[in-house]
Scaffold this motif. Structure first.
Motif, PDB file in Angstrom:
ATOM      1  N   LEU A   6     -31.311   8.622   7.933  1.00  9.52           N
ATOM      2  CA  LEU A   6     -31.986   7.866   6.874  1.00  9.52           C
ATOM      3  C   LEU A   6     -31.530   8.340   5.496  1.00  9.52           C
ATOM      4  CD1 LEU A   6     -35.619   7.514   8.225  1.00  9.52           C
ATOM      5  CD2 LEU A   6     -34.108   5.648   7.535  1.00  9.52           C
ATOM      6  N   ARG A   7     -31.414   9.641   5.320  1.00  4.18           N
ATOM      7  CA  ARG A   7     -30.907  10.179   4.044  1.00  4.18           C
ATOM      8  C   ARG A   7     -29.479   9.706   3.804  1.00  4.18           C
ATOM      9  NH1 ARG A   7     -33.791  14.687   5.552  1.00  4.18           N
ATOM     10  NH2 ARG A   7     -31.989  15.713   6.466  1.00  4.18           N
ATOM     11  N   ALA A   8     -28.671   9.719   4.841  1.00  9.75           N
ATOM     12  CA  ALA A   8     -27.283   9.265   4.703  1.00  9.75           C
ATOM     13  C   ALA A   8     -27.241   7.794   4.280  1.00  9.75           C
ATOM     14  CB  ALA A   8     -26.524   9.460   6.021  1.00  9.75           C
ATOM     15  N   GLN A   9     -28.112   6.989   4.848  1.00  9.75           N
ATOM     16  CA  GLN A   9     -28.158   5.569   4.483  1.00  9.75           C
ATOM     17  C   GLN A   9     -28.543   5.398   3.022  1.00  9.75           C
ATOM     18  OE1 GLN A   9     -30.888   4.057   7.397  1.00  9.75           O
ATOM     19  NE2 GLN A   9     -29.445   4.365   9.072  1.00  9.75           N
ATOM     20  N   ALA A  10     -29.498   6.183   2.545  1.00  8.94           N
ATOM     21  CA  ALA A  10     -29.891   6.110   1.134  1.00  8.94           C
ATOM     22  C   ALA A  10     -28.745   6.561   0.232  1.00  8.94           C
ATOM     23  CB  ALA A  10     -31.135   6.960   0.883  1.00  8.94           C
ATOM     24  N   GLU A  62     -21.828  10.662  12.718  1.00  9.36           N
ATOM     25  CA  GLU A  62     -22.737   9.519  12.653  1.00  9.36           C
ATOM     26  C   GLU A  62     -23.331   9.368  11.255  1.00  9.36           C
ATOM     27  OE1 GLU A  62     -26.439   7.593  15.151  1.00  9.36           O
ATOM     28  OE2 GLU A  62     -25.444   9.371  15.922  1.00  9.36           O
ATOM     29  N   ALA A  63     -23.658  10.473  10.601  1.00  7.17           N
ATOM     30  CA  ALA A  63     -24.193  10.415   9.237  1.00  7.17           C
ATOM     31  C   ALA A  63     -23.141   9.868   8.275  1.00  7.17           C
ATOM     32  CB  ALA A  63     -24.679  11.792   8.797  1.00  7.17           C
ATOM     33  N   ALA A  64     -21.899  10.304   8.419  1.00  2.66           N
ATOM     34  CA  ALA A  64     -20.829   9.778   7.569  1.00  2.66           C
ATOM     35  C   ALA A  64     -20.661   8.277   7.782  1.00  2.66           C
ATOM     36  CB  ALA A  64     -19.520  10.514   7.855  1.00  2.66           C
ATOM     37  N   ARG A  65     -20.735   7.851   9.035  1.00  3.90           N
ATOM     38  CA  ARG A  65     -20.634   6.420   9.336  1.00  3.90           C
ATOM     39  C   ARG A  65     -21.799   5.662   8.699  1.00  3.90           C
ATOM     40  NH1 ARG A  65     -19.891   6.328  14.734  1.00  3.90           N
ATOM     41  NH2 ARG A  65     -22.124   6.474  15.088  1.00  3.90           N
ATOM     42  N   GLU A  66     -22.986   6.237   8.712  1.00  3.15           N
ATOM     43  CA  GLU A  66     -24.152   5.587   8.116  1.00  3.15           C
ATOM     44  C   GLU A  66     -24.009   5.457   6.605  1.00  3.15           C
ATOM     45  OE1 GLU A  66     -26.796   4.023   9.458  1.00  3.15           O
ATOM     46  OE2 GLU A  66     -25.970   4.383  11.442  1.00  3.15           O
ATOM     47  N   VAL A  67     -23.426   6.462   5.946  1.00  4.23           N
ATOM     48  CA  VAL A  67     -23.176   6.377   4.503  1.00  4.23           C
ATOM     49  C   VAL A  67     -22.278   5.179   4.211  1.00  4.23           C
ATOM     50  CG1 VAL A  67     -22.015   7.476   2.541  1.00  4.23           C
ATOM     51  CG2 VAL A  67     -23.525   8.829   3.998  1.00  4.23           C
ATOM     52  N   VAL A  68     -21.170   5.088   4.929  1.00  3.14           N
ATOM     53  CA  VAL A  68     -20.210   4.008   4.705  1.00  3.14           C
ATOM     54  C   VAL A  68     -20.808   2.658   5.111  1.00  3.14           C
ATOM     55  CG1 VAL A  68     -17.945   3.103   5.352  1.00  3.14           C
ATOM     56  CG2 VAL A  68     -18.235   5.549   4.951  1.00  3.14           C
ATOM     57  N   THR A  69     -21.496   2.628   6.245  1.00  2.00           N
ATOM     58  CA  THR A  69     -22.099   1.373   6.713  1.00  2.00           C
ATOM     59  C   THR A  69     -23.083   0.831   5.688  1.00  2.00           C
ATOM     60  OG1 THR A  69     -21.846   1.976   9.033  1.00  2.00           O
ATOM     61  CG2 THR A  69     -23.507   0.314   8.539  1.00  2.00           C
ATOM     62  N   MET A  70     -23.938   1.696   5.163  1.00  2.00           N
ATOM     63  CA  MET A  70     -24.934   1.219   4.200  1.00  2.00           C
ATOM     64  C   MET A  70     -24.268   0.809   2.892  1.00  2.00           C
ATOM     65  SD  MET A  70     -27.981   0.297   3.795  1.00  2.00           S
ATOM     66  CE  MET A  70     -28.741   0.972   5.238  1.00  2.00           C
ATOM     67  N   ALA A  71     -23.238   1.518   2.463  1.00  2.95           N
ATOM     68  CA  ALA A  71     -22.518   1.113   1.254  1.00  2.95           C
ATOM     69  C   ALA A  71     -21.892  -0.268   1.448  1.00  2.95           C
ATOM     70  CB  ALA A  71     -21.448   2.150   0.904  1.00  2.95           C
ATOM     71  N   LEU A  72     -21.295  -0.490   2.609  1.00  2.98           N
ATOM     72  CA  LEU A  72     -20.700  -1.799   2.896  1.00  2.98           C
ATOM     73  C   LEU A  72     -21.765  -2.878   3.030  1.00  2.98           C
ATOM     74  CD1 LEU A  72     -17.940  -0.760   5.427  1.00  2.98           C
ATOM     75  CD2 LEU A  72     -17.592  -1.660   3.115  1.00  2.98           C
ATOM     76  N   TYR A  73     -22.838  -2.582   3.733  1.00  5.20           N
ATOM     77  CA  TYR A  73     -23.924  -3.539   3.920  1.00  5.20           C
ATOM     78  C   TYR A  73     -24.501  -3.952   2.568  1.00  5.20           C
ATOM     79  CZ  TYR A  73     -28.584  -5.271   5.035  1.00  5.20           C
ATOM     80  OH  TYR A  73     -29.720  -6.018   5.098  1.00  5.20           O
ATOM     81  N   GLN A  74     -24.766  -2.987   1.721  1.00  2.24           N
ATOM     82  CA  GLN A  74     -25.301  -3.304   0.395  1.00  2.24           C
ATOM     83  C   GLN A  74     -24.275  -4.090  -0.425  1.00  2.24           C
ATOM     84  OE1 GLN A  74     -28.180  -3.276  -0.698  1.00  2.24           O
ATOM     85  NE2 GLN A  74     -29.337  -1.614   0.185  1.00  2.24           N
ATOM     86  N   SER A  75     -23.023  -3.687  -0.362  1.00  2.00           N
ATOM     87  CA  SER A  75     -21.977  -4.386  -1.107  1.00  2.00           C
ATOM     88  C   SER A  75     -21.877  -5.845  -0.685  1.00  2.00           C
ATOM     89  CB  SER A  75     -20.626  -3.706  -0.912  1.00  2.00           C
ATOM     90  OG  SER A  75     -20.640  -2.408  -1.447  1.00  2.00           O
ATOM     91  N   LEU A  76     -21.807  -6.082   0.610  1.00  8.42           N
ATOM     92  CA  LEU A  76     -21.680  -7.445   1.116  1.00  8.42           C
ATOM     93  C   LEU A  76     -22.943  -8.270   0.853  1.00  8.42           C
ATOM     94  CD1 LEU A  76     -19.842  -6.608   4.432  1.00  8.42           C
ATOM     95  CD2 LEU A  76     -18.874  -7.806   2.460  1.00  8.42           C
ATOM     96  N   SER A  77     -24.098  -7.653   0.995  1.00  9.84           N
ATOM     97  CA  SER A  77     -25.357  -8.371   0.765  1.00  9.84           C
ATOM     98  C   SER A  77     -25.520  -8.746  -0.703  1.00  9.84           C
ATOM     99  CB  SER A  77     -26.545  -7.527   1.227  1.00  9.84           C
ATOM    100  OG  SER A  77     -26.485  -7.298   2.601  1.00  9.84           O
ATOM    101  N   ILE A  78     -25.276  -7.784  -1.588  1.00  9.03           N
ATOM    102  CA  ILE A  78     -25.403  -8.072  -3.017  1.00  9.03           C
ATOM    103  C   ILE A  78     -24.330  -9.058  -3.452  1.00  9.03           C
ATOM    104  CG2 ILE A  78     -25.239  -7.071  -5.328  1.00  9.03           C
ATOM    105  CD1 ILE A  78     -26.614  -4.554  -4.131  1.00  9.03           C
ATOM    106  N   LEU A  79     -23.138  -8.936  -2.914  1.00 12.46           N
ATOM    107  CA  LEU A  79     -22.081  -9.905  -3.217  1.00 12.46           C
ATOM    108  C   LEU A  79     -22.510 -11.307  -2.801  1.00 12.46           C
ATOM    109  CD1 LEU A  79     -19.238 -10.316  -4.339  1.00 12.46           C
ATOM    110  CD2 LEU A  79     -18.356  -9.804  -2.071  1.00 12.46           C
ATOM    111  N   ALA A  80     -23.111 -11.432  -1.637  1.00 13.00           N
ATOM    112  CA  ALA A  80     -23.601 -12.740  -1.176  1.00 13.00           C
ATOM    113  C   ALA A  80     -24.673 -13.282  -2.118  1.00 13.00           C
ATOM    114  CB  ALA A  80     -24.150 -12.625   0.245  1.00 13.00           C
ATOM    115  N   VAL A  81     -25.563 -12.423  -2.565  1.00 13.70           N
ATOM    116  CA  VAL A  81     -26.611 -12.850  -3.501  1.00 13.70           C
ATOM    117  C   VAL A  81     -25.980 -13.307  -4.815  1.00 13.70           C
ATOM    118  CG1 VAL A  81     -28.543 -12.025  -4.922  1.00 13.70           C
ATOM    119  CG2 VAL A  81     -28.450 -11.462  -2.481  1.00 13.70           C
TER     120      VAL A  81
END
Length: 169
Positions: free
Chosen positions: A91-95, A17-36
């Motif tokens: 939370l640490r994984a997401q950061a 789950e922590a590994a998934r959170e690392v990847v999820t947050m990287a993708l979320y940030q990538s897609l969000s910043i790309l949209a901006v």
């Protein structure tokens, strides 16, 4: 009890789950910043590189903090008001997943100028999403189907970049 026994059952689940959170947050940030980046006009005035870099950094940091607050609240909601050790690990994984994306997307505009740097950030974010997309579907599909998925994803975001350029952003 055997000394070679595997760790407690939830340990491996939490690691996954922590590994998934690392990847999820990287993708979320990538897609969000790309949209901006795609939605924001690139300024051409002197000092625009600093403004674009700060905008990208503060937007990404704000999204990361907003997610952090939301995750803490939802974790407390489902854990009878407590923030568990597992929640703190997630939370640490997401950061760990999100912060490098925020910093990495802000650096090209700062170093290369607003126009070129923004494009470099967009391409880097797109490449990251594309590589993860390919890797995510590859085990379930043959290589040709996975490449087709990747090409479709890249074409879609590429069309958004072309549209941005066409409307003068």
């Amino acid at each position: 009890m055997d000394d070679d026994a595997s760790p407690e059952p939830g340990h491996d689940d939490l690691r996954v789950e922590a590994a998934r959170e690392v990847v999820t947050m990287a993708l979320y940030q990538s897609l969000s910043i790309l949209a901006v980046l795609l939605a924001t006009p690139t300024p051409s005035a002197e000092g625009a590189n600093i403004r674009v870099a700060i905008t990208v950094f503060l937007t990404g940091l704000g999204l990361l903090l907003a997610h952090h607050v939301a995750f803490r609240l939802s974790s407390r909601l489902v854990n009878q008001g407590l923030l568990s050790d597992a929640s703190l690990r997630l939370l640490r994984a997401q950061a760990i997943g999100g912060l490098p994306i925020v910093v990495g997307a802000a650096i090209p505009p700062l170093l290369l100028g607003a126009d070129v740097g923004t494009t470099v950030s967009e391409v880097l974010l797109l490449v990251l999403v594309g590589l993860v997309g390919y890797r995510a579907v590859r085990p379930a599909r043959d290589r040709r189907q996975a490449l087709g998925y990747l090409v479709g994803l890249l074409v879609l975001v590429g069309l958004l970049m072309v549209l941005k350029t066409a409307v003068g952003h």
